[in-house]
Design a protein around this motif. Structure first.
Motif, PDB file in Angstrom:
ATOM      1  N   GLU A 229       1.029  -1.188  -0.079  1.00  0.00           N
ATOM      2  CA  GLU A 229       0.035  -0.090   0.000  1.00  0.00           C
ATOM      3  C   GLU A 229       0.896   1.379   0.230  1.00  0.00           C
ATOM      4  N   TYR A 230       0.281   2.234  -0.289  1.00  0.00           N
ATOM      5  CA  TYR A 230       0.748   3.588  -0.434  1.00  0.00           C
ATOM      6  C   TYR A 230       0.936   4.309   0.887  1.00  0.00           C
ATOM      7  N   VAL A 231       2.202   5.250   1.068  1.00  0.00           N
ATOM      8  CA  VAL A 231       2.157   6.324   1.942  1.00  0.00           C
ATOM      9  C   VAL A 231       1.142   7.370   1.862  1.00  0.00           C
ATOM     10  N   ALA A 232       0.491   7.555   2.913  1.00  0.00           N
ATOM     11  CA  ALA A 232      -0.466   8.648   2.566  1.00  0.00           C
ATOM     12  C   ALA A 232       0.089  10.031   2.535  1.00  0.00           C
ATOM     13  N   ASN A 233      -0.600  10.702   1.570  1.00  0.00           N
ATOM     14  CA  ASN A 233      -0.178  12.108   0.925  1.00  0.00           C
ATOM     15  C   ASN A 233      -0.124  13.151   2.186  1.00  0.00           C
ATOM     16  N   GLU A 234       0.832  13.884   2.177  1.00  0.00           N
ATOM     17  CA  GLU A 234       0.702  14.927   3.118  1.00  0.00           C
ATOM     18  C   GLU A 234      -0.031  16.310   2.487  1.00  0.00           C
ATOM     19  N   LYS A 235      -0.533  16.991   3.176  1.00  0.00           N
ATOM     20  CA  LYS A 235      -1.790  17.967   2.645  1.00  0.00           C
ATOM     21  C   LYS A 235      -0.870  18.880   1.794  1.00  0.00           C
ATOM     22  N   SER A 236       0.089  19.175   1.497  1.00  0.00           N
ATOM     23  CA  SER A 236       0.760  20.139   0.688  1.00  0.00           C
ATOM     24  C   SER A 236       0.801  19.555  -0.707  1.00  0.00           C
ATOM     25  N   LEU A 237       0.590  18.111  -0.982  1.00  0.00           N
ATOM     26  CA  LEU A 237       0.784  17.666  -2.398  1.00  0.00           C
ATOM     27  C   LEU A 237      -0.665  17.789  -2.971  1.00  0.00           C
ATOM     28  N   ALA A 238      -1.218  18.796  -3.065  1.00  0.00           N
ATOM     29  CA  ALA A 238      -2.552  19.060  -3.784  1.00  0.00           C
ATOM     30  C   ALA A 238      -3.525  17.836  -3.634  1.00  0.00           C
ATOM     31  N   GLU A 239      -4.177  17.349  -4.382  1.00  0.00           N
ATOM     32  CA  GLU A 239      -5.188  16.408  -4.112  1.00  0.00           C
ATOM     33  C   GLU A 239      -4.764  14.810  -4.219  1.00  0.00           C
ATOM     34  N   ASP A 240      -3.451  14.718  -4.434  1.00  0.00           N
ATOM     35  CA  ASP A 240      -3.358  13.247  -4.395  1.00  0.00           C
ATOM     36  C   ASP A 240      -3.484  12.565  -3.106  1.00  0.00           C
ATOM     37  N   VAL A 241      -4.003  11.488  -3.157  1.00  0.00           N
ATOM     38  CA  VAL A 241      -4.273  10.552  -1.957  1.00  0.00           C
ATOM     39  C   VAL A 241      -3.030   9.892  -1.481  1.00  0.00           C
ATOM     40  N   LYS A 242      -1.904   9.848  -2.224  1.00  0.00           N
ATOM     41  CA  LYS A 242      -0.788   9.207  -2.012  1.00  0.00           C
ATOM     42  C   LYS A 242       0.536  10.179  -2.016  1.00  0.00           C
ATOM     43  N   LEU A 243       1.215   9.818  -1.338  1.00  0.00           N
ATOM     44  CA  LEU A 243       2.722  10.557  -1.191  1.00  0.00           C
ATOM     45  C   LEU A 243       3.270  10.007  -2.658  1.00  0.00           C
ATOM     46  N   SER A 244       3.614  10.971  -3.640  1.00  0.00           N
ATOM     47  CA  SER A 244       4.123  10.524  -4.966  1.00  0.00           C
ATOM     48  C   SER A 244       5.280  11.746  -5.381  1.00  0.00           C
ATOM     49  N   SER A 245       6.066  11.056  -6.132  1.00  0.00           N
ATOM     50  CA  SER A 245       7.058  11.874  -6.775  1.00  0.00           C
ATOM     51  C   SER A 245       6.684  12.878  -7.686  1.00  0.00           C
ATOM     52  N   SER A 246       5.307  12.621  -8.525  1.00  0.00           N
ATOM     53  CA  SER A 246       4.833  13.713  -9.325  1.00  0.00           C
ATOM     54  C   SER A 246       4.403  14.922  -8.408  1.00  0.00           C
ATOM     55  N   GLY A 247       3.739  14.396  -7.346  1.00  0.00           N
ATOM     56  CA  GLY A 247       3.513  15.853  -6.360  1.00  0.00           C
ATOM     57  C   GLY A 247       4.588  16.493  -5.788  1.00  0.00           C
ATOM     58  N   LEU A 248       5.653  15.781  -5.663  1.00  0.00           N
ATOM     59  CA  LEU A 248       6.942  16.528  -5.224  1.00  0.00           C
ATOM     60  C   LEU A 248       7.410  17.347  -6.411  1.00  0.00           C
ATOM     61  N   ARG A 249       7.300  16.915  -7.520  1.00  0.00           N
ATOM     62  CA  ARG A 249       7.782  17.837  -8.659  1.00  0.00           C
ATOM     63  C   ARG A 249       6.946  18.740  -8.830  1.00  0.00           C
ATOM     64  N   ARG A 250       5.573  18.483  -8.633  1.00  0.00           N
ATOM     65  CA  ARG A 250       4.640  19.802  -8.660  1.00  0.00           C
ATOM     66  C   ARG A 250       4.755  20.617  -7.842  1.00  0.00           C
ATOM     67  N   MET A 251       5.224  20.551  -6.486  1.00  0.00           N
ATOM     68  CA  MET A 251       5.905  21.411  -5.554  1.00  0.00           C
ATOM     69  C   MET A 251       6.912  22.262  -6.066  1.00  0.00           C
ATOM     70  N   GLU A 252       7.910  21.598  -6.658  1.00  0.00           N
ATOM     71  CA  GLU A 252       8.998  22.203  -6.938  1.00  0.00           C
ATOM     72  C   GLU A 252       8.760  23.170  -8.085  1.00  0.00           C
ATOM     73  N   ALA A 253       7.792  22.777  -9.200  1.00  0.00           N
ATOM     74  CA  ALA A 253       7.583  23.678 -10.226  1.00  0.00           C
ATOM     75  C   ALA A 253       7.079  24.882  -9.750  1.00  0.00           C
ATOM     76  N   GLU A 254       6.020  24.699  -8.796  1.00  0.00           N
ATOM     77  CA  GLU A 254       5.320  26.028  -8.383  1.00  0.00           C
ATOM     78  C   GLU A 254       6.234  26.931  -7.632  1.00  0.00           C
ATOM     79  N   ALA A 255       7.006  26.090  -6.631  1.00  0.00           N
ATOM     80  CA  ALA A 255       8.053  27.089  -6.020  1.00  0.00           C
ATOM     81  C   ALA A 255       8.800  27.901  -7.079  1.00  0.00           C
ATOM     82  N   LYS A 256       9.287  27.479  -7.905  1.00  0.00           N
ATOM     83  CA  LYS A 256       9.809  28.073  -9.211  1.00  0.00           C
ATOM     84  C   LYS A 256       9.315  29.056  -9.712  1.00  0.00           C
ATOM     85  N   LYS A 257       7.827  29.224  -9.825  1.00  0.00           N
ATOM     86  CA  LYS A 257       6.977  30.328 -10.171  1.00  0.00           C
ATOM     87  C   LYS A 257       7.121  31.665  -9.277  1.00  0.00           C
ATOM     88  N   ASP A 258       7.214  31.366  -7.979  1.00  0.00           N
ATOM     89  CA  ASP A 258       7.065  32.101  -6.970  1.00  0.00           C
ATOM     90  C   ASP A 258       8.316  33.173  -6.887  1.00  0.00           C
TER      91      ASP A 258
END
Length: 258
Positions: A229-258
């Motif tokens: 089974e997956y490790v649960a998502n931390e709330k900062s990773l958008a709507e994903d219910v699981k912790l994922s590399s794509s969620g972490l990449r999304r965080m990085e991409a959004e941080a670069k925009k700021d």
């Protein structure tokens, strides 16, 4: 839960180590507290005795520990290391006592981008199922073009190295570890008749069944399929219910925009 004792090692970039030994009922709270206040680049290792526990109990407890660490501090490298007698890494006998049927040659695979707690849980449980040899396939860049934020995926060499580094932390030196690049979905298992088990995530069950079909067409025995089974998502990773590399990449991409 009734697991015994747990020991936590807090490692900073300065290699400072602090040990805290606590009753098992407090393990989840202790690990969450250990990672709070640390930053990216810091690491916490939790050593979890599993003597006398069966696989389902170990699976649940490891998952809960990684969930707690992820929720408390997503950026800290956390390793939960199952241990046997005298705080030692697990022997083949320890694994067989835990799982009831450790396999000689287990295979698994994935992208393993930005090694995170979900990967660590997955690899740890895969290692529990083998008493001799573990094959981990790491997908080449050509297979990843359609993944979200694929341009941010770590280079293959870095992903191979992170898998090897983590496995060396949880496995005895006599375990044969084959960490290899793979360029197709079977990971080479249709040409390896001695692979007797495949550890998968829930969303790859259909692929595992297909691989077994291809093996049977070649006269090979099907592999035992074991889901993790997956490790649960931390709330900062958008709507994903699981912790994922794509969620972490999304965080990085959004941080670069700021």
């Amino acid at each position: 839960l009734g697991i015994g004792l747990g020991r936590f090692e807090h490692k900073s970039m300065k290699k400072t180590v602090q040990l805290v030994r606590c009753a098992t009922a407090d393990n989840i709270k202790s690990l969450a507290a250990a990672v709070q206040g640390l930053g990216k680049g810091d690491a916490v290792q939790a050593r979890l005795p599993i003597n006398g526990l069966k696989y389902e109990e170990v699976h649940t407890q490891l998952q809960e520990l990684y969930n707690a660490s992820t929720s408390a501090n997503l950026l800290v490298k956390t390793s939960v290391v199952p241990t046997g007698a005298d705080d030692s890494l697990l022997t083949a006998q320890d694994k067989e006592a835990c799982t009831g049927a450790a396999y000689k040659h287990v295979a698994t695979g994935g992208t393993f981008d930005r090694m995170h707690n979900g990967h660590r849980l997955f690899l740890t449980l895969a290692s529990l199922h083998t008493n001799a040899r573990l094959r981990v396939g790491v997908t080449v860049p050509e297979m990843l073009a359609k993944k979200a934020f694929s341009e941010l995926i770590e280079p293959l060499d870095a992903r191979l190295a992170s898998v090897k580094d983590f496995l060396s932390e949880i496995c005895l030196p006599d375990m044969q570890l084959d960490v290899v690049a793979i360029d197709e979905f079977t990971g080479g298992t249709v040409n390896l008749p001695d692979v007797d088990c495949m550890v998968i995530t829930p969303d790859t069950n259909a692929s595992a069944i297909k691989i077994n079909g291809l093996r049977e067409e070649k006269g090979m025995a099907p592999m035992k399929i074991i889901p993790v089974e997956y490790v649960a998502n931390e709330k900062s990773l958008a709507e994903d219910v699981k912790l994922s590399s794509s969620g972490l990449r999304r965080m990085e991409a959004e941080a670069k925009k700021d």
